[in-house]
Write a protein that holds these residues in place. Structure first.
Motif, PDB file in Angstrom:
ATOM      1  N   PHE A  68       0.799  -1.219   0.000  1.00 23.32           N
ATOM      2  CA  PHE A  68       0.000   0.000   0.000  1.00 23.32           C
ATOM      3  C   PHE A  68       0.834   1.273   0.000  1.00 23.32           C
ATOM      4  CE2 PHE A  68      -4.636  -0.315   0.260  1.00 23.32           C
ATOM      5  CZ  PHE A  68      -4.758  -1.671   0.035  1.00 23.32           C
ATOM      6  N   VAL A  69       2.155   1.137  -0.117  1.00 26.72           N
ATOM      7  CA  VAL A  69       2.966   2.356  -0.112  1.00 26.72           C
ATOM      8  C   VAL A  69       2.683   3.233  -1.322  1.00 26.72           C
ATOM      9  CG1 VAL A  69       4.800   1.441   1.339  1.00 26.72           C
ATOM     10  CG2 VAL A  69       4.956   1.217  -1.149  1.00 26.72           C
ATOM     11  N   LEU A  70       2.084   2.675  -2.347  1.00 32.06           N
ATOM     12  CA  LEU A  70       1.743   3.482  -3.520  1.00 32.06           C
ATOM     13  C   LEU A  70       0.454   4.260  -3.304  1.00 32.06           C
ATOM     14  CD1 LEU A  70       2.537   0.860  -6.320  1.00 32.06           C
ATOM     15  CD2 LEU A  70       4.037   2.580  -5.331  1.00 32.06           C
ATOM     16  N   ILE A  71      -0.230   3.936  -2.189  1.00 37.82           N
ATOM     17  CA  ILE A  71      -1.491   4.612  -1.868  1.00 37.82           C
ATOM     18  C   ILE A  71      -1.402   5.171  -0.455  1.00 37.82           C
ATOM     19  CG2 ILE A  71      -3.983   4.359  -1.613  1.00 37.82           C
ATOM     20  CD1 ILE A  71      -3.806   1.892  -3.487  1.00 37.82           C
ATOM     21  N   HIS A  72      -1.461   6.487  -0.335  1.00 32.98           N
ATOM     22  CA  HIS A  72      -1.435   7.128   0.982  1.00 32.98           C
ATOM     23  C   HIS A  72      -2.813   7.682   1.293  1.00 32.98           C
ATOM     24  CE1 HIS A  72       2.991   7.127   1.361  1.00 32.98           C
ATOM     25  NE2 HIS A  72       2.938   7.171   0.049  1.00 32.98           N
ATOM     26  N   GLU A  73      -3.201   7.580   2.563  1.00 35.55           N
ATOM     27  CA  GLU A  73      -4.469   8.158   2.995  1.00 35.55           C
ATOM     28  C   GLU A  73      -4.196   9.342   3.908  1.00 35.55           C
ATOM     29  OE1 GLU A  73      -6.526   3.817   3.598  1.00 35.55           O
ATOM     30  OE2 GLU A  73      -7.340   5.497   4.754  1.00 35.55           O
ATOM     31  N   TYR A  74      -4.940  10.395   3.716  1.00 35.53           N
ATOM     32  CA  TYR A  74      -4.830  11.558   4.588  1.00 35.53           C
ATOM     33  C   TYR A  74      -6.220  11.918   5.086  1.00 35.53           C
ATOM     34  CZ  TYR A  74      -0.503  12.404   1.877  1.00 35.53           C
ATOM     35  OH  TYR A  74       0.705  12.305   1.237  1.00 35.53           O
ATOM     36  N   GLU A  75      -6.287  12.315   6.355  1.00 37.19           N
ATOM     37  CA  GLU A  75      -7.560  12.775   6.912  1.00 37.19           C
ATOM     38  C   GLU A  75      -7.497  14.281   7.077  1.00 37.19           C
ATOM     39  OE1 GLU A  75      -9.709  10.507   7.109  1.00 37.19           O
ATOM     40  OE2 GLU A  75      -8.381   8.765   7.047  1.00 37.19           O
ATOM     41  N   GLY A  76      -8.546  14.952   6.675  1.00 39.54           N
ATOM     42  CA  GLY A  76      -8.601  16.400   6.828  1.00 39.54           C
ATOM     43  C   GLY A  76      -9.989  16.898   6.507  1.00 39.54           C
ATOM     44  N   ARG A  77     -10.107  18.163   6.204  1.00 42.16           N
ATOM     45  CA  ARG A  77     -11.426  18.717   5.884  1.00 42.16           C
ATOM     46  C   ARG A  77     -12.087  17.879   4.795  1.00 42.16           C
ATOM     47  NH1 ARG A  77     -13.670  21.650   2.313  1.00 42.16           N
ATOM     48  NH2 ARG A  77     -11.794  22.210   1.178  1.00 42.16           N
ATOM     49  N   VAL A  78     -11.300  17.488   3.794  1.00 41.54           N
ATOM     50  CA  VAL A  78     -11.739  16.506   2.799  1.00 41.54           C
ATOM     51  C   VAL A  78     -10.750  15.350   2.910  1.00 41.54           C
ATOM     52  CG1 VAL A  78     -12.104  16.063   0.334  1.00 41.54           C
ATOM     53  CG2 VAL A  78     -12.550  18.347   1.267  1.00 41.54           C
TER      54      VAL A  78
END
Ligand SMILES: Nc1ncnc2c1ncn2[C@@H]1O[C@H](COP(=O)(O)OP(=O)(O)OP(=O)(O)O)[C@@H](O)[C@H]1O
Ligand SMILES: [Mg+2]
Length: 164
Positions: A68-78
């Motif tokens: 999954f290193v090719l896919i990063h998830e970020y949490e924020g306003r969106v």
């Protein structure tokens, strides 16, 4: 490829101008939006993603699987997915590491080297073609291919007008 319904070019003289574009994109962005980033190595795809993520107030989450290193998830306003398709062999490999979930629409998707998985992109997405025209000069040629991406690009244009 279908003809874009709206296009807009942003000429950045330096990284601050790239960050300005990222901030404007972040303010118009919604879950489900897909931004296809293309351009050579070092064009500024990641730099733009960082600016968007920072403007959304995000913290890079730990990834728990090596595939999954090719896919990063970020949490924020969106919430965001950040994909780097550079090392993907093909679209099937992207699907095998969870690509269908990435494109399901729960998060906005920022995809570097998006042309490598062009057949998987939704018809309505914002394409950003980045060209280096000098050491710190970059042209961001953006094109919308559907209703939502045109709305996003229109809002972006209004935000940036008079500020470049
Ligand atoms: N106006 C600018 N906008 C973006 N980056 C710039 C600009 N001017 C200089 N740079 C530099 O260009 C480089 C862009 O690197 P970046 O990692 O964003 O490229 P990339 O397109 O993601 O490349 P890769 O295909 O390797 O992932 C950085 O070193 C950055 O500091
Ligand atoms: Mg990159």
């Amino acid at each position: 490829m279908t003809a874009p319904i709206l296009t807009f070019d942003w000429h950045a003289a330096d990284e601050a101008a790239t960050a300005q574009l990222g901030t404007a994109l972040a303010s118009a962005l919604r879950a489900g939006d897909v931004i296809a980033l293309n351009g050579e190595l070092g064009a500024g795809k990641t730099r733009l993603v960082r600016a968007i993520a920072a403007a959304l107030g995000m913290v890079d989450e730990e990834v728990n699987s090596p595939t999954f290193v090719l896919i990063h998830e970020y949490e924020g306003r969106v919430p965001l997915y950040h994909v780097d398709a550079y090392r993907l062999r093909d679209s099937d490999e992207f699907l095998s590491i969870g690509g269908d979930e990435v494109l399901a629409g729960d998060r906005a998707c920022l995809i570097e080297w998006a042309d490598r998985i062009a057949d998987l992109l939704p018809r309505d997405h914002l394409r950003v073609e980045i060209t280096a025209t000098g050491e710190t000069q970059r042209t961001f040629a953006m094109s919308a291919s559907g209703k939502r991406s045109a709305e996003l690009l229109g809002e972006l244009q209004r935000t940036l007008s008079g500020r470049s």
